[in-house]
Design a protein around this motif. Structure first.
Motif, PDB file in Angstrom:
ATOM      1  N   ARG A 165       0.744  -1.426   0.197  1.00 25.34           N
ATOM      2  CA  ARG A 165       0.193  -0.062   0.047  1.00 25.34           C
ATOM      3  C   ARG A 165       1.103   1.184  -0.008  1.00 25.34           C
ATOM      4  N   LEU A 166       2.025   1.210   0.753  1.00 30.78           N
ATOM      5  CA  LEU A 166       2.781   2.516   0.950  1.00 30.78           C
ATOM      6  C   LEU A 166       3.613   2.711  -0.366  1.00 30.78           C
ATOM      7  N   MET A 167       3.977   1.533  -0.977  1.00 28.98           N
ATOM      8  CA  MET A 167       4.851   1.609  -2.285  1.00 28.98           C
ATOM      9  C   MET A 167       3.941   2.039  -3.373  1.00 28.98           C
ATOM     10  N   VAL A 168       2.713   1.742  -3.556  1.00 23.64           N
ATOM     11  CA  VAL A 168       1.762   2.171  -4.674  1.00 23.64           C
ATOM     12  C   VAL A 168       1.572   3.773  -4.260  1.00 23.64           C
ATOM     13  N   LEU A 212       3.478   5.866  -2.600  1.00 20.89           N
ATOM     14  CA  LEU A 212       4.728   6.705  -3.002  1.00 20.89           C
ATOM     15  C   LEU A 212       4.696   6.946  -4.630  1.00 20.89           C
ATOM     16  N   ALA A 213       4.424   5.898  -5.299  1.00 23.42           N
ATOM     17  CA  ALA A 213       4.723   5.851  -6.627  1.00 23.42           C
ATOM     18  C   ALA A 213       3.610   6.943  -7.209  1.00 23.42           C
ATOM     19  N   ALA A 214       2.316   6.890  -6.633  1.00 24.61           N
ATOM     20  CA  ALA A 214       1.131   7.960  -7.295  1.00 24.61           C
ATOM     21  C   ALA A 214       1.857   9.270  -6.849  1.00 24.61           C
ATOM     22  N   ALA A 230       3.758  15.531  -5.842  1.00 21.87           N
ATOM     23  CA  ALA A 230       3.468  16.204  -4.363  1.00 21.87           C
ATOM     24  C   ALA A 230       4.390  15.741  -3.661  1.00 21.87           C
ATOM     25  N   VAL A 231       5.495  16.476  -3.571  1.00 19.33           N
ATOM     26  CA  VAL A 231       6.679  16.343  -2.866  1.00 19.33           C
ATOM     27  C   VAL A 231       6.535  16.408  -1.533  1.00 19.33           C
ATOM     28  N   GLY A 232       5.943  17.252  -0.930  1.00 18.25           N
ATOM     29  CA  GLY A 232       5.572  17.390   0.609  1.00 18.25           C
ATOM     30  C   GLY A 232       4.987  16.284   1.295  1.00 18.25           C
ATOM     31  N   GLU A 233       3.793  15.901   0.454  1.00 13.39           N
ATOM     32  CA  GLU A 233       3.211  14.620   1.002  1.00 13.39           C
ATOM     33  C   GLU A 233       3.877  13.351   0.725  1.00 13.39           C
ATOM     34  N   TYR A 234       4.762  13.182  -0.331  1.00  8.97           N
ATOM     35  CA  TYR A 234       5.625  12.357  -0.525  1.00  8.97           C
ATOM     36  C   TYR A 234       6.657  11.950   0.579  1.00  8.97           C
ATOM     37  N   ARG A 235       7.467  13.157   1.128  1.00 10.36           N
ATOM     38  CA  ARG A 235       8.360  13.234   2.194  1.00 10.36           C
ATOM     39  C   ARG A 235       7.465  12.700   3.475  1.00 10.36           C
ATOM     40  N   ALA A 236       6.403  12.913   3.758  1.00  7.35           N
ATOM     41  CA  ALA A 236       5.783  12.384   5.003  1.00  7.35           C
ATOM     42  C   ALA A 236       5.448  11.120   4.903  1.00  7.35           C
ATOM     43  N   ALA A 280       6.512   4.975   5.138  1.00  7.13           N
ATOM     44  CA  ALA A 280       6.846   3.600   4.562  1.00  7.13           C
ATOM     45  C   ALA A 280       8.137   2.881   5.106  1.00  7.13           C
ATOM     46  N   LEU A 281       9.235   3.778   5.486  1.00  7.56           N
ATOM     47  CA  LEU A 281      10.339   3.430   6.218  1.00  7.56           C
ATOM     48  C   LEU A 281      10.090   2.815   7.392  1.00  7.56           C
ATOM     49  N   ASN A 282       8.987   3.364   8.343  1.00 10.70           N
ATOM     50  CA  ASN A 282       8.603   2.789   9.568  1.00 10.70           C
ATOM     51  C   ASN A 282       8.008   1.712   9.556  1.00 10.70           C
ATOM     52  N   VAL A 283       7.237   1.214   8.352  1.00 12.96           N
ATOM     53  CA  VAL A 283       6.599  -0.167   8.451  1.00 12.96           C
ATOM     54  C   VAL A 283       7.478  -1.239   7.588  1.00 12.96           C
TER      55      VAL A 283
END
Length: 250
Positions: A52-55, A57-59, A65-71, A76-79
């Motif tokens: 879920r997090l990978m798709v 991030l891709a979207a 959407a750089v700001g939302e991507y960073r968050a 994603a790294l946490n899970v």
């Protein structure tokens, strides 16, 4: 209205100890969005949290959407999404979203990695050479799309044949052959990117067929669009669902 227990729990799994500034400045919006995106949306499919997090991030890359991507990258790294997987998502975006859009995400990711003590560069994942990239890319194209690839080359105007060569050697030969993600995941990421870009329905239709060829079935594609909906909006999601319906009808 209050944030539901499920929404708070799912949010905390991604962002432990984080207090959103928007929760202070825009509490009504955050209650609406979090209850939907982190409760109702998650309940609507059984997609594994890492996928879920990978798709997503891709979207977000495709949406620029750089700001939302960073968050979401931190989440994603946490899970358990690995640094190599993150980099491969970014690299997979280059032939679809273009370097002009992806450039900012490379730097944003590198900054997040450095802040987490992740050493760069990561281990290389390339498997092809200048001599093998076209043949190996073409083989993957034919696995996904079958005889349509030969037809595309045969029907291409002579002054555009180099684009067909680039598709085989670069798009598929340079990127799809890389390690770090399997073909099934790469093709689903491509589907997510094309849906998020919008206006790419012909290409999206092709990659619905490509996903079916690697056993990402209709339900996987619908689950993917469900998890993208909060980040790409209803128009692009509904357009993508129509393409899925057309590509998976009996």
């Amino acid at each position: 209205m209050a944030i539901t227990e499920a929404a708070q729990s799912n949010h905390d799994q991604l962002f432990p100890g984080h207090i959103s500034t928007l929760k202070v400045s825009d509490p009504e919006l955050i209650e609406i969005f979090d209850n939907w995106a982190f409760d109702e949306i998650i309940k609507a499919s059984d997609m594994d949290i890492r996928l879920r997090l990978m798709v997503q991030l891709a979207a977000l890359i495709a949406c620029h959407a750089v700001g939302e991507y960073r968050a979401m990258l931190d989440g994603a790294l946490n899970v358990g999404v690995t640094p190599v997987e993150v980099k491969e998502i970014i690299y997979q975006a280059v032939p679809y979203a273009g370097m002009g859009r992806v450039f900012d995400f490379i730097h944003a990711t590198n900054e997040v990695f450095r802040n987490r003590g992740i050493n760069l560069p990561l281990e290389g994942q390339s498997t092809t050479t200048a001599q093998t990239r076209h043949a190996e890319g073409l083989a993957i194209q034919k696995r996904f799309f079958g005889e349509r690839i030969d037809a595309m080359v045969a029907q291409s105007p002579k002054d555009q044949l180099h684009i067909q060569h680039f598709l085989s050697a670069n798009c598929f030969g340079d990127y799809y052959t890389r390690k770090g993600l399997d073909l099934k995941t790469r093709e689903l990421l491509t589907f997510a990117m094309l849906a998020a870009l919008g206006g790419c329905e012909p290409q999206l239709a092709g990659h619905v067929a490509g996903n079916l060829a690697v056993d990402n079935d209709r339900q996987v594609l619908i689950d993917t669009l469900t998890q993208l909906l909060p980040f790409i909006g209803y128009p692009r999601t509904l357009n993508a669902l129509r393409v899925v319906d057309e590509g998976t009808s009996a």
